[in-house]
Design a protein around this motif. Structure first.
Motif, PDB file in Angstrom:
ATOM      1  N   ASN A  54      22.892   2.433  10.726  1.00 29.87           N
ATOM      2  CA  ASN A  54      22.518   1.443  11.735  1.00 29.87           C
ATOM      3  C   ASN A  54      23.879   1.102  12.406  1.00 29.87           C
ATOM      4  N   ALA A  55      23.646   0.183  13.413  1.00 28.56           N
ATOM      5  CA  ALA A  55      24.749  -0.296  14.230  1.00 28.56           C
ATOM      6  C   ALA A  55      25.827  -1.269  13.187  1.00 28.56           C
ATOM      7  N   THR A  56      24.913  -1.962  12.105  1.00 22.31           N
ATOM      8  CA  THR A  56      25.596  -2.971  11.326  1.00 22.31           C
ATOM      9  C   THR A  56      26.358  -2.127  10.311  1.00 22.31           C
ATOM     10  N   SER A  82      26.347  -9.204  13.023  1.00 25.57           N
ATOM     11  CA  SER A  82      26.846  -7.807  12.178  1.00 25.57           C
ATOM     12  C   SER A  82      28.368  -7.540  12.543  1.00 25.57           C
ATOM     13  N   ASN A 132      23.258  -9.287  22.946  1.00 18.90           N
ATOM     14  CA  ASN A 132      21.905  -9.021  22.684  1.00 18.90           C
ATOM     15  C   ASN A 132      20.997 -10.312  23.077  1.00 18.90           C
ATOM     16  N   ASP A 157      30.952  -3.031  20.181  1.00 14.57           N
ATOM     17  CA  ASP A 157      29.604  -2.959  19.694  1.00 14.57           C
ATOM     18  C   ASP A 157      28.805  -2.728  20.985  1.00 14.57           C
ATOM     19  N   PRO A 180      23.326   1.704  17.391  1.00 16.48           N
ATOM     20  CA  PRO A 180      22.290   2.049  16.534  1.00 16.48           C
ATOM     21  C   PRO A 180      21.638   3.269  17.088  1.00 16.48           C
ATOM     22  N   HIS A 182      18.362   3.401  17.185  1.00 14.84           N
ATOM     23  CA  HIS A 182      16.975   3.124  17.424  1.00 14.84           C
ATOM     24  C   HIS A 182      16.790   2.166  18.713  1.00 14.84           C
ATOM     25  N   LYS A 183      17.965   1.685  19.472  1.00 15.53           N
ATOM     26  CA  LYS A 183      17.771   1.080  20.730  1.00 15.53           C
ATOM     27  C   LYS A 183      17.513   1.895  21.760  1.00 15.53           C
TER      28      LYS A 183
HETATM   29  C1  LIG Z   1      24.593  -6.760  19.760  1.00 13.80           C
HETATM   30  C2  LIG Z   1      24.017  -6.126  18.561  1.00 13.80           C
HETATM   31  N1  LIG Z   1      24.760  -5.690  17.542  1.00 13.80           N
HETATM   32  C3  LIG Z   1      24.678  -5.053  16.311  1.00 13.80           C
HETATM   33  C4  LIG Z   1      23.299  -5.061  16.102  1.00 13.80           C
HETATM   34  C5  LIG Z   1      22.728  -4.572  14.692  1.00 13.80           C
HETATM   35  O1  LIG Z   1      22.104  -3.386  14.950  1.00 13.80           O
HETATM   36  P1  LIG Z   1      21.432  -2.736  13.746  1.00 13.80           P
HETATM   37  O2  LIG Z   1      20.088  -3.425  13.367  1.00 13.80           O
HETATM   38  O3  LIG Z   1      20.969  -1.135  14.219  1.00 13.80           O
HETATM   39  O4  LIG Z   1      22.326  -2.587  12.492  1.00 13.80           O
HETATM   40  C6  LIG Z   1      22.173  -5.623  16.995  1.00 13.80           C
HETATM   41  C7  LIG Z   1      20.788  -5.466  16.839  1.00 13.80           C
HETATM   42  O5  LIG Z   1      20.055  -5.710  17.380  1.00 13.80           O
HETATM   43  C8  LIG Z   1      22.726  -6.135  18.158  1.00 13.80           C
HETATM   44  O6  LIG Z   1      21.909  -6.212  19.240  1.00 13.80           O
END
Ligand SMILES: Cc1ncc(COP(=O)(O)O)c(C=O)c1O
Length: 361
Positions: A54-56, A82, A132, A157, A180, A182-183
């Motif tokens: 994932n992005a995290t 994250s 976000n 990010d 990520p 999945h978005k």
């Molecule tokens: C700006 C931002 N950074 C990081 C993340 C983390 O993404 P993930 O849930 O894929 O780890 C999100 C998730 O919504 C996000 O909106």
């Protein structure tokens, strides 16, 4: 995409681990998805895209893999947890110092203020491409340039923008980019990536089997193996590959145009509802496709619940894992309701949403 995942799960071989047909098929799925990432983001070398969960995971790898004791980081007051939580850990356990540059009340950070916060010891400048919470797009080009001029690395990010706002790494001087699957990339959950520009030294967070150089107990230093150990989510990545093909055919610029039109209708419609408070720049040209709002004094969770139960509209309410983002906008601690039109949202759905918001009001 769902079909591709189903098909991949029926024939999942461990990619890069064997020469048999199923292993080779999975390896091809991974390679093909990586190539599409490179095409979508304007990079020459697809091996610099490392798949993550994932992005995290991508952001943790970038932050913890680049920083060491004595380093300084510049970041902003609109980052997701994250970024903020790994940085907090680095402050408390790794001797790293962090300057958080406050964004304006519209959630946009000033590139000049970020540049001014960079010091001799600054190793990393970490900034979200678009918040976000408010959708506010940040001046990442100017920030990345300032970082490069000062000899620091830039980390973007792109969780809220990858696949919905064009990003061209052949033109954008960003060193590390995390997103990520999945978005906006429309892939399955459990997928994501970190792009690492050539020459940027990143120490792996996880070491182990890569299927390459197996005779050696040192982690390979070539990409993507350097940062990709263990069996990957080849099933999810096969699905991501199909979504990436769709995005390449459709064109992210067209998706951006459509989402801007929908956002404009949404903002204009919401402005006309008395008692609704809107947050962020409120300008589709300066926002990713997300709008944060509150209805009167109603708890955002209550508004979200009513939108789902009475109108079938699914939104996210609360702090959106970005408490600092809400502090910046003045919406902490209650948070907001966030509505985010996507590439499949229609104008009719925006009209239905506005009618629902009016009724709730
Ligand atoms: C700006 C931002 N950074 C990081 C993340 C983390 O993404 P993930 O849930 O894929 O780890 C999100 C998730 O919504 C996000 O909106």
């Amino acid at each position: 995409m769902a079909e591709a995942v189903a098909s991949a799960i029926r024939r999942a071989g461990n990619p890069g681990r064997s020469g048999h047909a199923l292993s080779l098929r999975s390896a091809r799925d991974l390679f093909s998805a990586r190539e599409k990432l490179a095409e979508l983001f304007g990079a020459k070398d697809s091996s610099r895209f490392v798949f993550t969960e994932n992005a995290t995971a991508a952001l943790n790898q970038a932050i913890k893999g680049v920083l060491s004791a004595g380093d300084h980081v510049v970041t902003t007051s609109v980052e997701h947890n994250s970024v903020m939580r790994p940085l907090r850990r680095m402050i408390e356990t790794a001797g790293v110092t962090v300057t958080v540059v406050p964004a304006g009340p519209d959630g946009v950070v000033d590139a000049g203020a970020v540049a001014a916060a960079i010091r001799r010891k600054t190793r990393l400048v970490a900034v979200v491409h678009a918040s976000n919470v408010s959708g506010a797009i940040q001046p990442v080009r100017e920030i990345a340039r300032a970082a490069r001029r000062a000899g620091a690395y830039s980390l973007v990010d792109a969780a809220q923008t990858a696949g919905s706002i064009p990003i061209d790494l052949s033109d954008l001087p960003v060193d590390l980019l995390a997103a990520p699957g999945h978005k906006g990339l429309l892939g399955p959950q459990g997928t994501g990536f970190l792009y690492v520009r050539e020459g940027v030294p990143v120490v792996p967070l996880i070491e182990g089997g890569t299927g390459s150089r197996s005779e050696n107990d040192h982690q390979p230093d070539f990409y993507p193996d350097a940062l990709e150990s263990g069996t990957p989510n080849s099933v999810g990545i096969a699905g991501l590959g199909v979504s990436l093909s769709w995005l390449l055919r459709r064109g992210v610029d067209r998706i951006r145009e459509k989402e801007m039109e929908l956002l404009e209708e949404l903002i204009e419609g919401m402005r006309k509802i008395p008692g609704v408070t809107l947050f962020g720049p409120l300008d589709p040209g300066r926002c990713a496709s997300a709008l944060s709002f509150r209805v009167g004094g109603m708890d955002p969770a209550e508004t979200g619940g009513r939108l789902e139960n009475r109108f079938g509209v699914l939104v996210r309410a609360g702090l959106h894992c970005s408490p600092n983002g809400h502090r910046t906008l003045g919406s902490f601690p209650e948070g907001t309701v966030r509505v985010s039109p996507g590439p499949f949202t229609t104008r009719k759905e925006i009209a239905l949403f506005l009618a629902a918001a009016r009724k709730i009001r």
